[in-house]
Design a protein around this motif. Structure first.
Motif, PDB file in Angstrom:
ATOM      1  N   MET A   1       0.686  -0.765  -0.055  1.00  0.00           N
ATOM      2  CA  MET A   1       0.134  -0.299   0.244  1.00  0.00           C
ATOM      3  C   MET A   1       0.254   1.047  -0.333  1.00  0.00           C
ATOM      4  SD  MET A   1      -3.934   0.225   2.668  1.00  0.00           S
ATOM      5  CE  MET A   1      -2.201   1.222   3.274  1.00  0.00           C
ATOM      6  N   THR A   2       0.569   2.451  -0.825  1.00  0.00           N
ATOM      7  CA  THR A   2       1.378   3.068  -0.559  1.00  0.00           C
ATOM      8  C   THR A   2       0.661   4.286   0.062  1.00  0.00           C
ATOM      9  OG1 THR A   2       0.080   3.983  -2.541  1.00  0.00           O
ATOM     10  CG2 THR A   2       2.105   3.578  -3.502  1.00  0.00           C
ATOM     11  N   ILE A   3       1.564   5.699   0.231  1.00  0.00           N
ATOM     12  CA  ILE A   3       0.520   6.542   0.325  1.00  0.00           C
ATOM     13  C   ILE A   3      -0.697   7.044   0.196  1.00  0.00           C
ATOM     14  CG2 ILE A   3       1.309   8.817   0.841  1.00  0.00           C
ATOM     15  CD1 ILE A   3       3.259   7.988   2.224  1.00  0.00           C
ATOM     16  N   THR A   4      -2.029   7.448   0.874  1.00  0.00           N
ATOM     17  CA  THR A   4      -3.210   7.560   0.361  1.00  0.00           C
ATOM     18  C   THR A   4      -3.782   8.700   0.168  1.00  0.00           C
ATOM     19  OG1 THR A   4      -4.180   7.249   2.481  1.00  0.00           O
ATOM     20  CG2 THR A   4      -3.907   5.454   1.496  1.00  0.00           C
ATOM     21  N   ILE A   5      -4.597   8.573  -0.762  1.00  0.00           N
ATOM     22  CA  ILE A   5      -4.989  10.378  -0.803  1.00  0.00           C
ATOM     23  C   ILE A   5      -5.594  10.985   0.745  1.00  0.00           C
ATOM     24  CG2 ILE A   5      -6.753  11.890  -1.629  1.00  0.00           C
ATOM     25  CD1 ILE A   5      -6.541   9.818  -4.444  1.00  0.00           C
ATOM     26  N   GLU A   6      -5.819  10.181   1.320  1.00  0.00           N
ATOM     27  CA  GLU A   6      -6.124  10.528   2.420  1.00  0.00           C
ATOM     28  C   GLU A   6      -5.287  10.855   3.208  1.00  0.00           C
ATOM     29  OE1 GLU A   6      -7.515   7.699   0.874  1.00  0.00           O
ATOM     30  OE2 GLU A   6      -9.731   8.636   0.740  1.00  0.00           O
ATOM     31  N   ASP A   7      -4.571  10.701   3.584  1.00  0.00           N
ATOM     32  CA  ASP A   7      -2.910  10.484   4.572  1.00  0.00           C
ATOM     33  C   ASP A   7      -1.853  11.540   3.487  1.00  0.00           C
ATOM     34  OD1 ASP A   7      -2.826   7.822   5.527  1.00  0.00           O
ATOM     35  OD2 ASP A   7      -1.426   7.381   4.347  1.00  0.00           O
ATOM     36  N   ARG A   8      -2.444  11.857   2.589  1.00  0.00           N
ATOM     37  CA  ARG A   8      -1.673  13.424   2.215  1.00  0.00           C
ATOM     38  C   ARG A   8      -2.207  14.480   2.292  1.00  0.00           C
ATOM     39  NH1 ARG A   8       2.263  11.718  -2.187  1.00  0.00           N
ATOM     40  NH2 ARG A   8       0.376   9.802  -2.845  1.00  0.00           N
ATOM     41  N   THR A   9      -3.768  13.975   1.899  1.00  0.00           N
ATOM     42  CA  THR A   9      -4.978  15.490   2.241  1.00  0.00           C
ATOM     43  C   THR A   9      -4.740  16.128   3.713  1.00  0.00           C
ATOM     44  OG1 THR A   9      -6.230  14.760   0.794  1.00  0.00           O
ATOM     45  CG2 THR A   9      -7.164  16.390   2.768  1.00  0.00           C
ATOM     46  N   GLU A  10      -4.344  14.422   4.684  1.00  0.00           N
ATOM     47  CA  GLU A  10      -4.080  15.046   6.022  1.00  0.00           C
ATOM     48  C   GLU A  10      -3.045  15.841   6.645  1.00  0.00           C
ATOM     49  OE1 GLU A  10      -3.972  12.623  10.198  1.00  0.00           O
ATOM     50  OE2 GLU A  10      -4.992  11.838   8.449  1.00  0.00           O
ATOM     51  N   VAL A  11      -2.061  15.186   6.242  1.00  0.00           N
ATOM     52  CA  VAL A  11      -0.210  15.262   6.196  1.00  0.00           C
ATOM     53  C   VAL A  11      -0.349  16.818   5.624  1.00  0.00           C
ATOM     54  CG1 VAL A  11       1.558  15.333   5.486  1.00  0.00           C
ATOM     55  CG2 VAL A  11       0.702  13.494   6.213  1.00  0.00           C
ATOM     56  N   SER A  12      -0.968  16.823   4.247  1.00  0.00           N
ATOM     57  CA  SER A  12      -0.616  18.708   3.776  1.00  0.00           C
ATOM     58  C   SER A  12      -1.255  19.667   4.279  1.00  0.00           C
ATOM     59  CB  SER A  12      -0.943  18.611   2.532  1.00  0.00           C
ATOM     60  OG  SER A  12      -2.215  18.663   2.128  1.00  0.00           O
ATOM     61  N   GLU A  13      -2.687  19.711   4.847  1.00  0.00           N
ATOM     62  CA  GLU A  13      -3.094  20.436   5.738  1.00  0.00           C
ATOM     63  C   GLU A  13      -1.891  20.543   6.674  1.00  0.00           C
ATOM     64  OE1 GLU A  13      -7.421  18.913   7.015  1.00  0.00           O
ATOM     65  OE2 GLU A  13      -8.434  19.188   4.898  1.00  0.00           O
ATOM     66  N   ALA A  14      -1.505  19.634   7.440  1.00  0.00           N
ATOM     67  CA  ALA A  14      -0.866  19.824   9.010  1.00  0.00           C
ATOM     68  C   ALA A  14       0.080  20.509   8.756  1.00  0.00           C
ATOM     69  CB  ALA A  14      -0.199  18.566   9.003  1.00  0.00           C
ATOM     70  N   VAL A  15       1.219  20.123   7.441  1.00  0.00           N
ATOM     71  CA  VAL A  15       2.151  20.866   7.245  1.00  0.00           C
ATOM     72  C   VAL A  15       2.376  22.433   6.542  1.00  0.00           C
ATOM     73  CG1 VAL A  15       3.764  20.805   5.094  1.00  0.00           C
ATOM     74  CG2 VAL A  15       3.015  18.694   6.814  1.00  0.00           C
ATOM     75  N   SER A  16       1.089  22.853   5.842  1.00  0.00           N
ATOM     76  CA  SER A  16       1.100  23.962   5.000  1.00  0.00           C
ATOM     77  C   SER A  16       0.987  25.631   5.893  1.00  0.00           C
ATOM     78  CB  SER A  16       0.074  23.644   4.499  1.00  0.00           C
ATOM     79  OG  SER A  16      -1.451  24.420   4.958  1.00  0.00           O
ATOM     80  N   PRO A  17       0.507  25.190   6.891  1.00  0.00           N
ATOM     81  CA  PRO A  17       0.932  26.578   8.435  1.00  0.00           C
ATOM     82  C   PRO A  17       1.981  26.817   8.806  1.00  0.00           C
ATOM     83  CG  PRO A  17      -0.697  24.683   9.238  1.00  0.00           C
ATOM     84  CD  PRO A  17      -0.219  24.173   7.928  1.00  0.00           C
ATOM     85  N   PHE A  18       2.949  25.613   8.529  1.00  0.00           N
ATOM     86  CA  PHE A  18       4.127  25.832   9.226  1.00  0.00           C
ATOM     87  C   PHE A  18       4.785  26.995   9.601  1.00  0.00           C
ATOM     88  CE2 PHE A  18       5.379  20.585  10.079  1.00  0.00           C
ATOM     89  CZ  PHE A  18       4.411  20.875  10.593  1.00  0.00           C
ATOM     90  N   ASP A  19       5.518  26.962  10.406  1.00  0.00           N
ATOM     91  CA  ASP A  19       6.736  28.262  10.214  1.00  0.00           C
ATOM     92  C   ASP A  19       7.424  28.501   9.373  1.00  0.00           C
ATOM     93  OD1 ASP A  19       5.731  29.121  12.199  1.00  0.00           O
ATOM     94  OD2 ASP A  19       6.519  28.948  14.044  1.00  0.00           O
ATOM     95  N   VAL A  20       8.858  28.933   9.000  1.00  0.00           N
ATOM     96  CA  VAL A  20       9.601  28.795   8.221  1.00  0.00           C
ATOM     97  C   VAL A  20      11.363  29.256   8.312  1.00  0.00           C
ATOM     98  CG1 VAL A  20      10.806  29.598   5.871  1.00  0.00           C
ATOM     99  CG2 VAL A  20       8.081  29.135   5.910  1.00  0.00           C
TER     100      VAL A  20
END
Lengths: 204, 320
Positions: free
Chosen positions: A1-20
């Motif tokens: 099993m590869t990374i699912t669309i759900e995994d990707r969505t959940e992770v991208s929601e978490a990462v997008s506002p990260f501090d740079v």
């Protein structure tokens, strides 16, 4: 099993506002800051676990030289002691151990170091020094599956004006493991876990 | 801070085979001083004492500024930033750690050394162009006078001092610098004598433009550090500094086709020479355009790129 669309969505929601991170060498405090940020966003986790950047830089004694990992778990645990969370730093985990940590809801995402002498980053190029060396890179492990790992790579965005639109990086699992073990063939991992057994039951 | 959270004074490392021992030390040192820290030298004495010289590899963004170019991060090694020792105790070694602040200071000093060496390399690569700038020629006029008069008259030092009419010991300092660089000699009889680098010019050459450029170029090449610092001839430092705002990245990448814009060059200068180097954009542009007209840099639209001859020379002399 590869990374699912759900995994990707959940992770991208978490990462997008990260501090740079502002400089090229602040990856460790930046990763700890974002690790605590995701943890504090979880239901039933007090906001106080999200420490200030100043405190985090003191915890890992961040300097141009880099950060220290000696006793970093003790220092971080001391800062979190009001909230029944503690930090754990360990060496010698394998990828299955790491996946267990990632999948535990009462654990933060683990921070690990990838050797840039071995790991070839996505979206930018690293040139090694005259001795064939580079600093290791602190990253946050967001999800692990059979053949891929989703990570937050802070160097990809360092000193760039990209607030609010950061993306996770997908890495081939074998390449990830090679980079994690590095030239010194030692893995390290740092994470935060809940210590209050009563509160732990809320997650079950 | 409790003992558990303090930076430790010592760490023990288990002794096993020489190869894995070195790796273990490296691992411990990276945990203590950051993952870019390496063993620049590792020496084990007969009595089991280990002496370690530390180095550190730090990152530098050397991305080409033209649109669509991928980000490139280059690591730069600095050896000799600190020394630590370990002593054998039974089947383990006790490593005496020094303060992180001290190792960090060693890195910053090491970066300054690299910077100074690069300035020296740039001065060597571009000394003829630098010497041809009227303001530099003007600042170096007392030096030129001493060289000419020495070659022509083998004069008493006191006569030269009187002719220059400078306050204090300025003339003496110039003479001492030229003596250390091997251009002149102040002998016991109180007279100045030309040495080989000066003696090779015929008397009839001395008044020509060529002599001025050649000999001043040689003086800059040999005595860049002394002239710019000890004698306060700041203009000599200025141009290599601006040039190296570009060439540092090009030499690091080994890429003379690297294109950088003005802001990136300005940022580089501030990173390497300190925030006091912040200047108005107009001033930076003037300096870079000056370097372009001297043939030390080339311009391609809004970007600056290497002059091939300067790049090749710099690469030969560069410490990086």
């Amino acid at each position: 099993m590869t990374i699912t669309i759900e995994d990707r969505t959940e992770v991208s929601e978490a990462v997008s506002p990260f501090d740079v991170q502002d400089t090229l060498y602040d990856d460790t405090p930046n990763v700890i800051k974002n690790m605590l940020r995701v943890l504090a966003d979880r239901p039933a986790v007090p906001n106080g676990v999200e420490l200030s950047e100043r405190v985090i830089r003191e915890v890992c004694d961040q300097r141009e030289l880099g950060s220290t990992s000696l006793r970093v778990d003790n220092r971080l645990s001391a800062e979190l002691s009001d909230y029944s969370f503690e930090a754990r730093y360990t060496t010698g985990l394998n990828i299955d151990d790491l996946k267990e940590k990632v999948d535990q809801p009462q654990y933060s995402h683990p921070a690990v170091e990838l050797s840039l002498e071995v790991y070839d980053p996505v979206d930018y190029e690293v040139q090694l020094d005259s001795n064939g060396r580079a600093r290791s890179l602190s990253i946050l492990v967001m999800a692990i599956n059979h053949d891929s790992v989703l990570i937050y790579d802070p160097l990809r965005y360092a000193d760039r004006d990209v607030s609010g639109s950061l993306e996770a990086t997908e890495v081939d699992k074998k390449e990830f493991v090679k980079g994690w073990e590095g030239r010194l063939e030692t893995t390290t991992a740092l994470w935060i876990e809940e210590t209050d057994q009563q509160r732990l039951s809320q997650y079950k | 801070m409790s003992r558990a959270t303090e930076f430790p004074e010592t760490v023990s490392v288990y002794a096993d085979g020489p190869d894995s021992r070195r790796k273990k030390f490296e691992r411990v040192i990276q945990e203590a001083y950051g993952s870019g820290t390496y063993l620049a030298d590792f020496y084990e004495a007969e009595n089991g004492t280990i002496s370690i010289e530390l180095g550190n590899s730090f990152p530098k963004d050397v991305t080409d500024c033209r649109p669509g170019k991928q980000r490139v991060i280059k690591y730069i090694a600095v050896d000799g930033i600190a020394e630590i020792t370990a002593r054998r105790d039974g089947d383990e070694y006790i490593l005496d750690l020094i303060e992180r602040e001290e190792v960090n200071r060693g890195l910053l000093l090491g970066k300054e050394r690299l910077r100074d060496d690069l300035d020296q390399a740039m001065a060597k690569a571009s000394y003829k162009q630098i010497a041809s700038i009227p303001a530099v020629e003007n600042q170096l006029n007392p030096i030129k006078q001493i060289l000419r008069w020495t070659r022509m008259y083998q004069p008493p030092f006191e006569e030269v001092k009187r002719a220059q009419g400078k306050e204090g010991e300025k003339t003496l300092r110039y003479v001492q610098t030229l003596e250390e660089l091997g251009f002149v000699e102040l002998r016991d009889d109180g007279h100045l004598y030309a040495q080989r680098p000066l003696d090779k010019y015929d008397l009839e050459q001395i008044d020509g433009e060529e002599f001025t450029q050649e000999i001043l170029g040689e003086v800059i090449e040999q005595g860049f550090k002394r002239l710019s610092r000890d004698l306060g001839l700041g203009i000599l430092r200025n141009l290599p500094k601006f040039a190296n705002g570009y060439y540092l990245d090009a030499v690091e990448r080994e890429d003379p086709s690297l294109h950088l814009d003005l802001d990136t060059i300005h940022e580089n200068i501030m990173d390497w020479y300190g925030r006091s180097e912040r200047r108005h954009e107009y001033v930076v542009r003037d300096k870079l355009d000056r370097l372009t007209s001297l043939g030390i840099l080339e311009k391609d639209g809004e970007f600056y790129t290497a002059d091939d001859r300067t790049y090749q020379q710099l690469e030969t002399f560069s410490p990086i």
